[in-house]
Design a protein around this motif. Structure first.
Motif, PDB file in Angstrom:
ATOM      1  N   CYS A 156      18.073   4.965  24.312  1.00  0.00           N
ATOM      2  CA  CYS A 156      18.361   3.723  23.609  1.00  0.00           C
ATOM      3  C   CYS A 156      19.201   3.996  22.367  1.00  0.00           C
ATOM      4  O   CYS A 156      19.371   5.138  21.936  1.00  0.00           O
ATOM      5  N   TYR A 157      19.688   2.905  21.794  1.00  0.00           N
ATOM      6  CA  TYR A 157      20.561   2.987  20.627  1.00  0.00           C
ATOM      7  C   TYR A 157      19.832   3.675  19.475  1.00  0.00           C
ATOM      8  O   TYR A 157      18.674   3.395  19.182  1.00  0.00           O
ATOM      9  N   GLY A 158      20.535   4.585  18.819  1.00  0.00           N
ATOM     10  CA  GLY A 158      19.965   5.329  17.705  1.00  0.00           C
ATOM     11  C   GLY A 158      19.599   6.757  18.056  1.00  0.00           C
ATOM     12  O   GLY A 158      19.267   7.544  17.166  1.00  0.00           O
ATOM     13  N   TYR A 159      19.671   7.113  19.354  1.00  0.00           N
ATOM     14  CA  TYR A 159      19.271   8.438  19.800  1.00  0.00           C
ATOM     15  C   TYR A 159      20.323   9.012  20.753  1.00  0.00           C
ATOM     16  O   TYR A 159      21.131   8.290  21.322  1.00  0.00           O
ATOM     17  N   ARG A 160      20.273  10.312  20.923  1.00  0.00           N
ATOM     18  CA  ARG A 160      21.115  10.975  21.912  1.00  0.00           C
ATOM     19  C   ARG A 160      20.302  12.081  22.588  1.00  0.00           C
ATOM     20  O   ARG A 160      19.264  12.520  22.074  1.00  0.00           O
ATOM     21  N   VAL A 161      20.793  12.534  23.726  1.00  0.00           N
ATOM     22  CA  VAL A 161      20.123  13.593  24.481  1.00  0.00           C
ATOM     23  C   VAL A 161      20.245  14.908  23.717  1.00  0.00           C
ATOM     24  O   VAL A 161      21.304  15.237  23.185  1.00  0.00           O
ATOM     25  N   LYS A 162      19.151  15.617  23.660  1.00  0.00           N
ATOM     26  CA  LYS A 162      19.132  16.918  22.986  1.00  0.00           C
ATOM     27  C   LYS A 162      18.911  18.002  24.024  1.00  0.00           C
ATOM     28  O   LYS A 162      17.887  18.030  24.706  1.00  0.00           O
ATOM     29  N   GLU A 208      32.393  -7.874  13.037  1.00  0.00           N
ATOM     30  CA  GLU A 208      33.473  -8.018  12.066  1.00  0.00           C
ATOM     31  C   GLU A 208      33.779  -6.681  11.392  1.00  0.00           C
ATOM     32  O   GLU A 208      34.935  -6.377  11.104  1.00  0.00           O
ATOM     33  N   GLU A 209      32.749  -5.877  11.171  1.00  0.00           N
ATOM     34  CA  GLU A 209      32.944  -4.579  10.531  1.00  0.00           C
ATOM     35  C   GLU A 209      33.336  -3.490  11.522  1.00  0.00           C
ATOM     36  O   GLU A 209      33.565  -2.348  11.125  1.00  0.00           O
ATOM     37  N   GLY A 210      33.379  -3.828  12.807  1.00  0.00           N
ATOM     38  CA  GLY A 210      33.810  -2.860  13.816  1.00  0.00           C
ATOM     39  C   GLY A 210      32.798  -1.777  14.114  1.00  0.00           C
ATOM     40  O   GLY A 210      33.171  -0.675  14.549  1.00  0.00           O
ATOM     41  N   ILE A 211      31.511  -2.040  13.896  1.00  0.00           N
ATOM     42  CA  ILE A 211      30.473  -1.048  14.177  1.00  0.00           C
ATOM     43  C   ILE A 211      30.230  -0.997  15.680  1.00  0.00           C
ATOM     44  O   ILE A 211      29.968  -2.028  16.299  1.00  0.00           O
ATOM     45  N   PRO A 212      30.323   0.182  16.306  1.00  0.00           N
ATOM     46  CA  PRO A 212      30.147   0.282  17.767  1.00  0.00           C
ATOM     47  C   PRO A 212      28.786  -0.233  18.201  1.00  0.00           C
ATOM     48  O   PRO A 212      27.773   0.002  17.541  1.00  0.00           O
ATOM     49  N   SER A 213      28.766  -0.949  19.312  1.00  0.00           N
ATOM     50  CA  SER A 213      27.533  -1.524  19.831  1.00  0.00           C
ATOM     51  C   SER A 213      26.894  -0.570  20.834  1.00  0.00           C
ATOM     52  O   SER A 213      27.523   0.403  21.270  1.00  0.00           O
TER      53      SER A 213
END
Length: 567
Positions: A156-162, A208-213
């Motif tokens: 999910c958003y906020g994490y990545r595979v380690k 508007e701020e262009g933050i990736p979803s």
């Protein structure tokens, strides 16, 4: 019989199921099929292969191409390594065999030879049982991952595979780590929602701020209200993801395949089937912020009246945040109907306009800006009353002393425990000096030294609370803040939260028509805020409702109605 039909045109189909298998699996299947074709003296006209695609689905490109070419007669016989290469679904295998038989195309496999109805029944049943067993074993394996605190699939958003190399040379699977940039966005979403912003407003600001979803690179790649609010029952959406507070929840839902579209559909599992596992190292949001967000979501759902608890249908408009400060709170003192905007700028009672003057004769109107300004100006003047300033200072003193008392109690107990530990240590040292050493003393001494170190560290982290010293300008600071009340309420970063808090203290704004009053109206506040303001009234002996009003109202068994205050 087929051995003598040397001029037959043969087609080969190969498939493997998952990304974990190698592309060489296709080559191996094609090789053994070519060997069979050569042994029969047939001519290979076409090969079809689907890599990393499940046999439980018909939505495979080359399988569909095979069926299309069979309809136009591009081959006379179709060959595969095994019947399960075509499909593992009983219905699909039977349909495939029926289509081939209708067109006079024999199905030949290296494992079973020429396929007949007997093979379809037996192999179809075996493949179906294999899929069921595979699903159970996969589910069991995923449950084991959850029990170990690792991911059961999907990030999910906020994490990545380690990925890490273990001591045995294998690569770790299911481990996650926090992405600092995305974690900041998650915290921002929670803080903004807690401040009173809607999911739509938060999504618009992020776009508007262009933050990736979370869906960057798929779909439209933009933030949406559903991405943030999701479905609270299924735990979807940023605001409902319990992993952000260090709780891994798994098995909320299962998936079943639609037999017509072959697409998977989510079905919720009962709560007793859910699996929970604490993963504190994955926490991004603190419990206090999470609880406030959950409380606000619950309040919005309550306002919408889901499932028709009190009425026949949900009131979706109740979930909308009010555009103006007093919208929805203003009531006509004559008939109790709502005061709404009758044009762009003026409020008026809806009853004479919608139901006629037989219901209400109050046709007085007032500018929106005027009624809001009168409320805010009245609040500012009332809150500057000396008695309220004294109350503010006293509440500050009380809160400070309560916090200091709690801290002092903890320090006092720790100091007593430290003194006891030091006394016991001294006693053991004295005994040793007197020649009374025993091996058990070593273990006792180690435990006491550990307790001493922990208590010493505890006291060092919690110094003695300072004596209360009120700032000499505390009353002046209070006056400055109250004097700038209107400006503070209109600050973009403060307005949503301040407006929501202020509205939460006001249950009603009664509009009393009077042609001699400013704006042809008297304005009365009803609710908790009115009781606060009434603290500044000269006569503190009367019930709050009586002060500033013409009469009192008593509700049987409930005491006085909510306090009212005239501005």
């Amino acid at each position: 019989m087929l051995m003598h039909q040397a001029q037959r045109r043969a087609a080969v189909y190969a498939r493997y199921s998952t990304d974990l298998q190698s592309d060489t699996s296709i080559e191996d299947q094609l090789r053994v099929c070519r060997r069979m074709i050569d042994s029969h003296g047939w001519t290979l006209t076409e090969t079809y292969s689907d890599a990393a695609l499940s046999g439980a689905s018909l939505l495979r490109p080359d399988y569909q191409r095979l069926m299309a070419d069979a309809r136009i007669g591009r081959f006379d016989v179709v060959v595969a390594e095994g019947l399960d290469r075509f499909s593992r679904d009983q219905e699909h295998i039977a349909a495939f065999f029926k289509q081939m038989s209708y067109r006079g195309i024999p199905v030949i496999t290296v494992a079973e030879g020429e396929i007949s109805e007997l093979h379809i029944g037996l192999k179809g049943t075996m493949s179906a049982l294999y899929l069921k067993d595979l699903a159970q074993r996969t589910h069991r394996g995923l449950e084991g991952r959850v029990e170990a605190g690792t991911s059961a699939g999907g990030i999910c958003y906020g994490y990545r595979v380690k990925r890490e190399i273990r001591a045995d040379g294998s690569v770790s699977t299911g481990d996650r780590e926090i992405i600092p940039e995305e974690a900041e966005t998650v915290m921002r979403i929670f803080r903004d929602y807690d401040a009173g912003l809607s999911a739509r407003a938060i999504a618009a600001a992020l776009n508007e701020e262009g933050i990736p979803s979370p869906r960057e690179g798929s779909g439209d790649g933009c933030w949406g209200a559903s991405t943030i609010s999701g479905n609270w029952k299924r735990g979807t959406g940023i605001l409902n993801n319990e992993l952000y507070v260090g709780m891994l929840v798994w098995n909320r839902q299962r998936f079943v395949k639609d037999p017509q579209t072959f697409k998977r559909q989510a079905r919720p599992n009962p709560p007793e089937a859910w699996k929970y596992h604490e993963v504190p190292d994955q926490r991004i949001i603190d419990d206090a912020l999470w609880d406030r967000v959950k409380a606000r979501q619950g309040a919005i759902r309550e306002a919408m009246n889901p499932a028709g608890v009190r009425s026949g249908r949900p009131r979706l408009e109740k979930a909308r945040r009010p555009v103006y400060l007093l919208a929805g709170l203003m009531k006509c003192a004559c008939c109790g109907s709502s005061y709404t905007l009758i044009n762009k700028n003026r409020y008026g009672c809806v009853a004479p306009r919608n139901k006629g003057e037989s219901i209400c004769t109050n046709r007085a109107t007032i500018l929106r800006e005027e009624v809001e300004a009168r409320v805010l100006d009245g609040l500012r003047e009332a809150l500057l009353h000396p008695d309220l300033i004294t109350t503010f200072v006293e509440e500050y003193r009380r809160a400070f002393n309560a916090a200091a008392a709690d801290a002092g109690a903890g320090r006092e107990k720790a100091s007593r425990d430290l003194a006891k530990a030091e006394k016991k240590i001294a006693g053991i040292l004295t005994a040793i000096e007197d020649g009374m050493y025993h091996p058990s003393m070593k273990e006792t001494m180690a435990a006491l030294e550990k307790d001493k170190a922990e208590l010493t560290a505890f006291l060092a982290d919690r110094p003695e609370p300072p004596a209360l010293r009120l700032h000499p300008r505390l009353s002046d600071l209070y006056r400055e803040k109250i004097a700038s009340l209107a400006e503070a309420l209109n600050q973009p970063d403060m307005k949503p939260q301040a407006t929501e808090l202020l509205r939460g203290l006001i249950s009603e704004v009664r509009m009393v028509p009077d042609r001699a009053a400013p704006g042809f109206h008297h304005v009365e506040l009803v609710g908790d805020l009115a009781g606060i303001l009434a603290l500044g009234e000269p006569d503190m002996t009367k019930p709050p409702l009586v002060r500033g009003l013409k009469s009192e109202t008593v509700v049987a068994g409930a005491g006085f109605e909510p306090a009212a205050f005239r501005l």
